[in-house]
Design a protein around this motif. Structure first.
Motif, short mmCIF file in Angstrom:
data_model
loop_
_atom_site.label_atom_id
_atom_site.label_comp_id
_atom_site.label_asym_id
_atom_site.label_seq_id
_atom_site.Cartn_x
_atom_site.Cartn_y
_atom_site.Cartn_z
N ASP A 1 0.83 -1.21 0.00
CA ASP A 1 0.00 0.00 0.00
C ASP A 1 0.87 1.26 0.00
OD1 ASP A 1 -2.10 1.76 0.11
OD2 ASP A 1 -3.03 0.90 1.91
N PRO A 2 1.59 1.52 -1.10
CA PRO A 2 2.48 2.70 -1.15
C PRO A 2 1.73 4.02 -1.01
CG PRO A 2 2.23 1.69 -3.33
CD PRO A 2 1.63 0.75 -2.35
N LYS A 3 0.47 4.07 -1.44
CA LYS A 3 -0.32 5.30 -1.31
C LYS A 3 -0.54 5.65 0.16
CE LYS A 3 -2.78 5.13 -5.73
NZ LYS A 3 -4.12 5.06 -6.37
N LYS A 4 -0.73 4.61 0.99
CA LYS A 4 -0.93 4.83 2.42
C LYS A 4 0.34 5.41 3.04
CE LYS A 4 -2.33 2.48 6.67
NZ LYS A 4 -2.77 1.19 7.28
N VAL A 5 1.50 4.89 2.62
CA VAL A 5 2.78 5.39 3.13
C VAL A 5 2.97 6.85 2.71
CG1 VAL A 5 5.28 5.05 3.17
CG2 VAL A 5 3.76 3.07 3.02
N LYS A 6 2.61 7.14 1.46
CA LYS A 6 2.75 8.50 0.94
C LYS A 6 1.90 9.49 1.73
CE LYS A 6 2.82 10.86 -3.53
NZ LYS A 6 2.56 10.71 -4.99
N LYS A 7 0.67 9.09 2.05
CA LYS A 7 -0.22 9.94 2.84
C LYS A 7 0.35 10.15 4.24
CE LYS A 7 -4.58 8.87 0.49
NZ LYS A 7 -5.91 8.20 0.63
N LEU A 8 0.92 9.09 4.81
CA LEU A 8 1.52 9.17 6.14
C LEU A 8 2.66 10.18 6.15
CD1 LEU A 8 2.10 8.21 9.04
CD2 LEU A 8 3.49 6.37 8.05
N PHE A 9 3.54 10.11 5.16
CA PHE A 9 4.68 11.01 5.11
C PHE A 9 4.24 12.45 4.89
CE2 PHE A 9 7.22 7.35 5.22
CZ PHE A 9 8.56 7.69 5.26
N LYS A 10 3.25 12.65 4.05
CA LYS A 10 2.77 14.01 3.79
C LYS A 10 2.07 14.61 5.00
CE LYS A 10 2.50 14.26 -1.23
NZ LYS A 10 1.67 14.58 -2.39
N ARG A 11 1.53 13.75 5.87
CA ARG A 11 0.95 14.25 7.11
C ARG A 11 2.06 14.71 8.06
NH1 ARG A 11 -2.81 9.89 7.04
NH2 ARG A 11 -1.62 8.83 8.67
N LEU A 12 3.20 14.05 7.99
CA LEU A 12 4.33 14.43 8.82
C LEU A 12 4.85 15.82 8.43
CD1 LEU A 12 6.34 11.08 8.87
CD2 LEU A 12 4.97 12.02 10.73
N GLU A 13 5.02 16.03 7.12
CA GLU A 13 5.49 17.32 6.60
C GLU A 13 5.16 17.36 5.11
OE1 GLU A 13 6.91 20.93 7.88
OE2 GLU A 13 7.08 19.13 9.11
N LYS A 14 4.50 18.43 4.70
CA LYS A 14 4.08 18.53 3.30
C LYS A 14 4.96 19.53 2.55
CE LYS A 14 0.02 19.20 0.38
NZ LYS A 14 -1.42 19.54 0.35
N PRO A 15 5.51 19.12 1.40
CA PRO A 15 6.31 20.06 0.61
C PRO A 15 5.46 21.17 0.00
CG PRO A 15 6.03 17.99 -0.59
CD PRO A 15 5.46 17.78 0.78
N GLU A 16 6.04 22.37 -0.02
CA GLU A 16 5.36 23.49 -0.67
C GLU A 16 5.66 23.44 -2.16
OE1 GLU A 16 6.61 27.01 1.39
OE2 GLU A 16 5.95 26.25 3.34
N ASN A 17 5.46 24.54 -2.87
CA ASN A 17 5.76 24.60 -4.30
C ASN A 17 7.27 24.58 -4.50
OD1 ASN A 17 6.12 25.20 -7.00
ND2 ASN A 17 4.60 26.84 -7.04
N LEU A 18 7.78 23.49 -5.05
CA LEU A 18 9.22 23.32 -5.22
C LEU A 18 9.68 23.53 -6.67
CD1 LEU A 18 9.80 20.17 -2.95
CD2 LEU A 18 9.83 22.59 -2.31
N ASN A 19 8.84 24.20 -7.46
CA ASN A 19 9.20 24.47 -8.85
C ASN A 19 10.53 25.24 -8.92
OD1 ASN A 19 7.06 23.27 -10.24
ND2 ASN A 19 5.73 25.02 -9.87
N GLY A 20 11.41 24.79 -9.80
CA GLY A 20 12.68 25.47 -9.99
C GLY A 20 13.80 24.98 -9.07
N ILE A 21 13.49 24.09 -8.15
CA ILE A 21 14.50 23.56 -7.23
C ILE A 21 15.03 22.22 -7.75
CG2 ILE A 21 14.96 22.73 -4.90
CD1 ILE A 21 12.89 24.67 -3.86
#
Length: 243
Positions: free
Chosen positions: A177-197
């Protein structure tokens, strides 16, 4: 008086025209580099100052402002951070020899701080890699520099109470269930707009387990960062330059 005014205006226009052809000092070509070193475990890929300077290609961009923030990755509450800065200068109003001296001073300061970071003892009971990584990228997202780069020297092996690559059930969760892991990590800290980085994930595995673990985590983190707009490179070493 009128003739003098015309001469002054003509001279100013000539300088501006020359600047645009030789190297425009009014253009924002600043570089903001974040370099993070994992202190939770020993590994082969460590920052090499000469490689970093070659990667930045400082001499080809020698008049720009360069800011290098050097961080440790460990328990995110206790990370160490040092900043080294090379101020920008106007090409037409500066002494090339003095500028070269400033660049050499910047390099020596960078090497000094890297040595200090490398002397920090390795080994922590937990390794929170993801949260400090995202927080650092979110800081970089607020930078006005034209070139924004983040380099992470880490095996990316998360090891916290919420998620650990050392626990079998968490490893299996990546597969089932990689989607579940992804949701878990994004709850920990969500990246902002990283365009150009541009983000570089650097690690040289020493065995099959390290290789498998890094492949899983690097691709997982790459997916999260690319969703936020970042350009991500994965490798054992930095490429020759940042283009």
């Amino acid at each position: 008086m009128k003739t003098l005014f015309i001469i002054i205006i003509s001279g100013a226009l000539a300088i501006i025209t020359f600047a645009f052809f030789v190297g425009n000092p009014f253009k924002n070509s600043d570089v903001d580099l974040s370099l993070s070193i994992d202190k939770t475990d020993s590994f082969k890929s460590v920052p090499d100052a000469d490689q970093i300077f070659a990667f930045l290609n400082i001499q080809s961009n020698k008049w720009s402002r360069m800011t290098m923030q050097i961080n440790t990755l460990s328990n995110f509450e206790y990370n160490t951070s040092r900043t080294v800065t090379l101020s920008s200068e106007l090409l037409l109003l500066s002494n090339p020899d003095q500028r070269d001296s400033s660049i050499e001073h910047f390099k020596r300061s960078t090497i000094l701080q890297l040595n200090k970071m490398n002397q920090i003892a390795i080994g922590r009971p937990n390794s929170s890699i993801y949260i400090p990584m995202i927080r650092e990228l979110n800081r970089l997202a607020k930078s006005n520099a034209k070139t924004r780069i983040a380099i992470f020297y880490s095996d990316l092996r998360e090891n916290t109470k919420l998620f650990s690559m050392y626990r079998k059930q968490d490893q299996e969760l990546f597969k089932t269930d990689p989607k579940k892991v992804k949701k878990l990590f994004k709850r920990l800290e969500k990246p902002e707009n990283l365009n150009g980085i541009k983000v570089y994930l650097i690690f040289e595995p020493g065995n099959d387990f390290e290789n498998t673990s890094f492949n899983i985590m690097s691709e997982f983190i790459k997916n999260i960062l690319e969703d936020a707009g970042a350009e991500v490179y994965i490798g054992a070493n930095l490429p020759p330059d940042n283009n």
